[in-house]
Design a protein around this motif. Structure first.
Motif, mmCIF file in Angstrom:
data_model
loop_
_atom_site.group_PDB
_atom_site.id
_atom_site.type_symbol
_atom_site.label_atom_id
_atom_site.label_comp_id
_atom_site.label_asym_id
_atom_site.label_seq_id
_atom_site.Cartn_x
_atom_site.Cartn_y
_atom_site.Cartn_z
ATOM 1 N N THR A 123 -0.759 -2.619 16.654
ATOM 2 C CA THR A 123 -0.573 -1.174 16.673
ATOM 3 C C THR A 123 0.445 -0.832 15.599
ATOM 4 N N ILE A 124 0.066 0.076 14.720
ATOM 5 C CA ILE A 124 0.976 0.574 13.693
ATOM 6 C C ILE A 124 1.191 2.059 13.973
ATOM 7 N N GLN A 125 2.440 2.445 14.068
ATOM 8 C CA GLN A 125 2.767 3.852 14.230
ATOM 9 C C GLN A 125 3.265 4.384 12.897
ATOM 10 N N TYR A 126 2.846 5.601 12.572
ATOM 11 C CA TYR A 126 3.292 6.249 11.345
ATOM 12 C C TYR A 126 3.904 7.598 11.716
ATOM 13 N N PHE A 127 5.145 7.810 11.301
ATOM 14 C CA PHE A 127 5.868 9.038 11.558
ATOM 15 C C PHE A 127 5.863 9.859 10.272
ATOM 16 N N PRO A 128 5.048 10.932 10.207
ATOM 17 C CA PRO A 128 4.887 11.699 8.968
ATOM 18 C C PRO A 128 6.092 12.580 8.656
ATOM 19 N N SER A 129 6.128 13.037 7.415
ATOM 20 C CA SER A 129 7.260 13.849 6.972
ATOM 21 C C SER A 129 6.874 15.282 6.655
ATOM 22 N N THR A 130 5.588 15.619 6.686
ATOM 23 C CA THR A 130 5.157 16.962 6.298
ATOM 24 C C THR A 130 5.055 17.880 7.507
ATOM 25 N N GLU A 184 12.056 10.349 7.902
ATOM 26 C CA GLU A 184 10.598 10.254 7.876
ATOM 27 C C GLU A 184 10.121 10.450 6.449
ATOM 28 N N PRO A 185 9.066 9.852 6.010
ATOM 29 C CA PRO A 185 8.101 9.063 6.770
ATOM 30 C C PRO A 185 8.531 7.595 6.898
ATOM 31 N N TYR A 186 8.030 6.946 7.944
ATOM 32 C CA TYR A 186 8.232 5.512 8.106
ATOM 33 C C TYR A 186 7.166 4.953 9.039
ATOM 34 N N PHE A 187 6.984 3.630 8.968
ATOM 35 C CA PHE A 187 6.045 2.916 9.823
ATOM 36 C C PHE A 187 6.817 2.124 10.862
ATOM 37 N N ARG A 188 6.201 1.945 12.012
ATOM 38 C CA ARG A 188 6.714 1.007 13.008
ATOM 39 C C ARG A 188 5.581 0.037 13.315
ATOM 40 N N LEU A 189 5.795 -1.235 12.987
ATOM 41 C CA LEU A 189 4.803 -2.282 13.234
ATOM 42 C C LEU A 189 5.146 -2.942 14.560
ATOM 43 N N THR A 235 0.812 -1.212 0.000
ATOM 44 C CA THR A 235 0.000 0.000 0.000
ATOM 45 C C THR A 235 0.851 1.269 0.000
ATOM 46 N N PHE A 236 1.991 1.209 0.687
ATOM 47 C CA PHE A 236 2.879 2.366 0.793
ATOM 48 C C PHE A 236 4.281 1.980 0.312
ATOM 49 N N PRO A 237 4.458 1.801 -0.992
ATOM 50 C CA PRO A 237 5.776 1.389 -1.494
ATOM 51 C C PRO A 237 6.821 2.481 -1.229
ATOM 52 N N GLY A 238 7.994 2.050 -0.848
ATOM 53 C CA GLY A 238 9.088 2.978 -0.593
ATOM 54 C C GLY A 238 9.132 3.534 0.813
ATOM 55 N N VAL A 239 8.090 3.294 1.623
ATOM 56 C CA VAL A 239 8.089 3.766 3.006
ATOM 57 C C VAL A 239 8.618 2.634 3.884
ATOM 58 N N PRO A 240 9.724 2.865 4.623
ATOM 59 C CA PRO A 240 10.295 1.800 5.456
ATOM 60 C C PRO A 240 9.330 1.340 6.549
#
Length: 145
Positions: A66-73, A39-44, A22-27
């Motif tokens: 729980t999925i954490q998402y760290f935005p870049s904007t 950022e951005p990246y996910f922590r599963l 769903t989010f290609p290229g996002v670690p």
């Protein structure tokens, strides 16, 4: 699903696969460290797993993720809302080697610029009973006086 058909790691890998697709290229990280990751990246996070007997040999496993998402904007709340919507759509049906898994109970919140996305995956398990060896045939005779 039969016992062993969907192991705990397979459920986690299926969720990670949906994230990557769903989010290609996002670690996607699984460890709490985020040093050097832009950022951005996910922590599963590791899921909390609950086992419950339903009836007979049927069991249910609940995986609370729980999925954490760290935005870049510079607008993290708006970005978190967009990402949460995509996560809800993508995690509703999760393809797995053992078939299709369903994500339920989805909710999210933004805490200190970080999206916290919560959901549950429910898996039905059937434990097969090991057959008990039977005794050999026995012939019994009796007399009445």
């Amino acid at each position: 699903m039969a016992e062993g058909e969907t192991a705990d790691n397979e459920v986690r890998e299926a969720v990670a696969g949906v994230l990557a697709e769903t989010f290609p290229g996002v670690p996607i990280l699984s460890e709490p460290t985020s040093q050097g990751i832009p950022e951005p990246y996910f922590r599963l996070m590791e899921p909390q797993v609950t086992y419950k007997r339903i009836m007979g040999q049927r069991y249910e496993r609940l995986y609370a993720f729980t999925i954490q998402y760290f935005p870049s904007t510079d607008e993290p709340v708006q970005e978190a809302g967009l990402v949460a919507g995509k996560l809800a759509d993508a995690l509703e049906n999760i393809p797995s080697g053992g078939g299709q898994l369903r994500g339920t109970g989805m909710r999210y919140e933004t805490v200190e610029r970080v999206l916290q996305f919560f959901f549950t995956v429910r898996v039905q398990v059937y434990k097969q009973v090991q057959p008990v060896p039977r005794m050999a045939a026995m012939i019994m005779e009796g007399w009445i006086k």
